[in-house]
Design a protein around this motif. Structure first.
Motif, PDB file in Angstrom:
ATOM      1  N   UNK A   8      -3.274   9.413  -9.755  1.00 26.88           N
ATOM      2  CA  UNK A   8      -3.158   8.002 -10.117  1.00 26.88           C
ATOM      3  C   UNK A   8      -2.355   7.244  -9.056  1.00 26.88           C
ATOM      4  N   UNK A   9      -1.252   7.848  -8.601  1.00 26.63           N
ATOM      5  CA  UNK A   9      -0.434   7.196  -7.582  1.00 26.63           C
ATOM      6  C   UNK A   9      -1.184   7.087  -6.265  1.00 26.63           C
ATOM      7  N   UNK A  10      -1.990   8.115  -5.947  1.00 25.09           N
ATOM      8  CA  UNK A  10      -2.767   8.080  -4.707  1.00 25.09           C
ATOM      9  C   UNK A  10      -3.757   6.928  -4.705  1.00 25.09           C
ATOM     10  N   UNK A  11      -4.386   6.669  -5.845  1.00 28.75           N
ATOM     11  CA  UNK A  11      -5.351   5.574  -5.926  1.00 28.75           C
ATOM     12  C   UNK A  11      -4.659   4.234  -5.711  1.00 28.75           C
ATOM     13  N   UNK A  12      -3.479   4.078  -6.300  1.00 23.11           N
ATOM     14  CA  UNK A  12      -2.703   2.848  -6.103  1.00 23.11           C
ATOM     15  C   UNK A  12      -2.286   2.712  -4.638  1.00 23.11           C
ATOM     16  N   UNK A  13      -1.832   3.805  -4.033  1.00 24.84           N
ATOM     17  CA  UNK A  13      -1.423   3.773  -2.624  1.00 24.84           C
ATOM     18  C   UNK A  13      -2.598   3.446  -1.712  1.00 24.84           C
ATOM     19  N   UNK A  14      -3.765   4.012  -2.043  1.00 28.16           N
ATOM     20  CA  UNK A  14      -4.962   3.748  -1.246  1.00 28.16           C
ATOM     21  C   UNK A  14      -5.337   2.277  -1.312  1.00 28.16           C
ATOM     22  N   UNK A  15      -5.269   1.672  -2.503  1.00 29.92           N
ATOM     23  CA  UNK A  15      -5.596   0.247  -2.607  1.00 29.92           C
ATOM     24  C   UNK A  15      -4.582  -0.605  -1.846  1.00 29.92           C
ATOM     25  N   UNK A  16      -3.289  -0.263  -1.952  1.00 34.33           N
ATOM     26  CA  UNK A  16      -2.271  -1.015  -1.216  1.00 34.33           C
ATOM     27  C   UNK A  16      -2.540  -0.956   0.284  1.00 34.33           C
ATOM     28  N   UNK A  17      -2.867   0.239   0.767  1.00 34.91           N
ATOM     29  CA  UNK A  17      -3.131   0.409   2.197  1.00 34.91           C
ATOM     30  C   UNK A  17      -4.345  -0.411   2.629  1.00 34.91           C
ATOM     31  N   UNK A  18      -5.434  -0.323   1.860  1.00 41.00           N
ATOM     32  CA  UNK A  18      -6.660  -1.028   2.237  1.00 41.00           C
ATOM     33  C   UNK A  18      -6.489  -2.541   2.112  1.00 41.00           C
TER      34      UNK A  18
END
Length: 409
Positions: free
Chosen positions: A195-205
């Motif tokens: 779940x945290x990875x998905x949030x981090x991925x969206x923040x990065x993109x």
């Protein structure tokens, strides 16, 4: 309603024997009844080609499955889930028309075959570079880790415009997101990490989109921004959410497709020899793998309203497993369906889906997989499987991917 054979014993599709080889059981289900209610999975298993096609076309069959994914999250991880599942709700693969159509149109031009063809030279160069580093003659290794994973990562990162220095974080997040979406996360800690990875991925993109607005490049994000639809037909939030789907979907599927094709050819010497003699048949090998043992076993849908399918009544809210792994072996559509044939023509396989939800990245996945397979087969004639009798598959309901593919180069 079609019924041909006695009902097979109910089998759990995530049991070790079903992960290793699901096809005999799926064939038996299809021969018994191509639309079958499974009390064990609490879902309809649709295994016939025509029946799967009907579901892929029918608006009564919904692709929205964010809620079932959220229901699978352990109670202790729910507090982390709200934003992550908000991101998933913006993935076009989990949306129905008309929203699905509106979201997909933003990427339509960028994914067209003519646009993808621009990456052919880069893909072939990247393939040679990866193999030069990893596939030295006489060396033993894991073809999945050495070639099948890094090659799509290189191509997809270049295509999305990910700077090389960001690659390790970017692909770590993608791996964790795959655990969530494909159902391989089991423990609460794994769900939290995903779940945290998905949030981090969206923040990065999201930050990358802002950077590409200021400094456009030769990549997918810049191309879509130039077309002017972001902020018009879709919001910036929708666009960034969809980019997380693009980032996740391409690498995992293409890696598994490469490894599965290499395994299929190297366990069938006659087919391997045919591709060596005619390298253009690498395309046929990839297509036949997509049909016979591709990277996707099924997709999950929900009945949006009551519908009749092959004489069975599916009620609104019922879960539906569209088992393309069985439909692609339907003898009513594919003569001698269990035979791997790189020259096979005829009926269209469903390895990339069909209709509105046909995989938008199919052209790019094919480009990368064919380049890898053709180069491995034709330029590395000494390649052999280290242990062809013992492939180990990932424990996933949805995807069909090896955990490793030991080889001697």
């Amino acid at each position: 309603m079609t019924t041909h054979a006695p009902a097979p014993t109910e089998r759990y599709l995530l049991s070790p024997d079903m992960i290793a080889d699901p096809y005999g059981h799926l064939d038996a289900l299809r021969d018994h009844a191509p639309v079958h209610w499974s009390p064990l999975h609490h879902a309809w298993l649709v295994t016939g080609y025509d029946q799967v096609m009907r579901c892929l076309r029918d608006p009564a069959v919904s692709a929205d499955r964010v809620r079932p994914l959220m229901d699978a999250v352990p109670q202790g991880a729910r507090e982390d889930a709200e934003r992550a599942f908000g991101i998933l709700s913006r993935w076009m693969v989990f949306n129905d028309p008309p929203r699905h159509r509106r979201l997909r149109q933003v990427f339509q031009e960028a994914f067209a075959a003519r646009a993808v063809a621009r990456y052919r030279a880069f893909t072939e160069k990247a393939t040679r570079a990866v193999l030069a580093r990893k596939a030295r003659p006489g060396r033993t290794g894991d073809l999945l880790a050495d070639v099948a994973k890094p090659l799509p990562a290189l191509v997809f990162a270049r295509w999305l415009g990910i700077p090389p220095t960001d690659g390790p974080s970017f692909w770590y997040w993608n791996t964790r997101v795959a655990d969530l979406v494909l159902g391989t996360a089991q423990e609460e800690s794994e769900y939290r990490a995903s779940l945290q990875a998905l949030v981090s991925l969206e923040d990065y993109l999201g930050a990358l989109v802002a950077r590409r607005r200021a400094e456009p490049g030769d990549d997918l994000i810049s191309q879509v921004l130039r077309e002017g639809r972001v902020g018009d037909s879709v919001s910036e939030q929708e666009f960034t959410g969809m980019l997380t789907q693009m980032a996740f979907a391409g690498g995992e599927t293409t890696s598994n497709l490469i490894a599965n094709t290499v395994l299929a050819l190297h366990t069938r010497p006659g087919q391997l020899a045919a591709v060596r003699a005619e390298p253009e048949l690498a395309q046929g090998a990839v297509e036949e793998t997509l049909r016979l043992d591709g990277p996707s076993k099924m997709s999950i849908r929900t009945a949006a309203r009551d519908l009749d399918l092959d004489g069975r009544t599916l009620r609104a809210g019922d879960r539906i497993f569209l088992v393309t792994a069985a439909a692609n072996r339907d003898p009513a559509r594919f003569p001698d369906p269990g035979r791997f044939d790189v020259r096979r023509g005829g009926a269209t396989h469903l390895g990339f889906g069909f209709g509105a939800h046909f995989c938008i990245g199919a052209a790019l996945a094919r480009l990368v997989a064919v380049a890898a397979v053709r180069t491995l087969v034709c330029d590395h004639p000494g390649l052999t499987l280290a242990d062809p009798a013992r492939p180990v598959w990932q424990p996933s309901l949805l995807n069909r991917g090896l955990t490793a593919l030991p080889v001697r180069y």
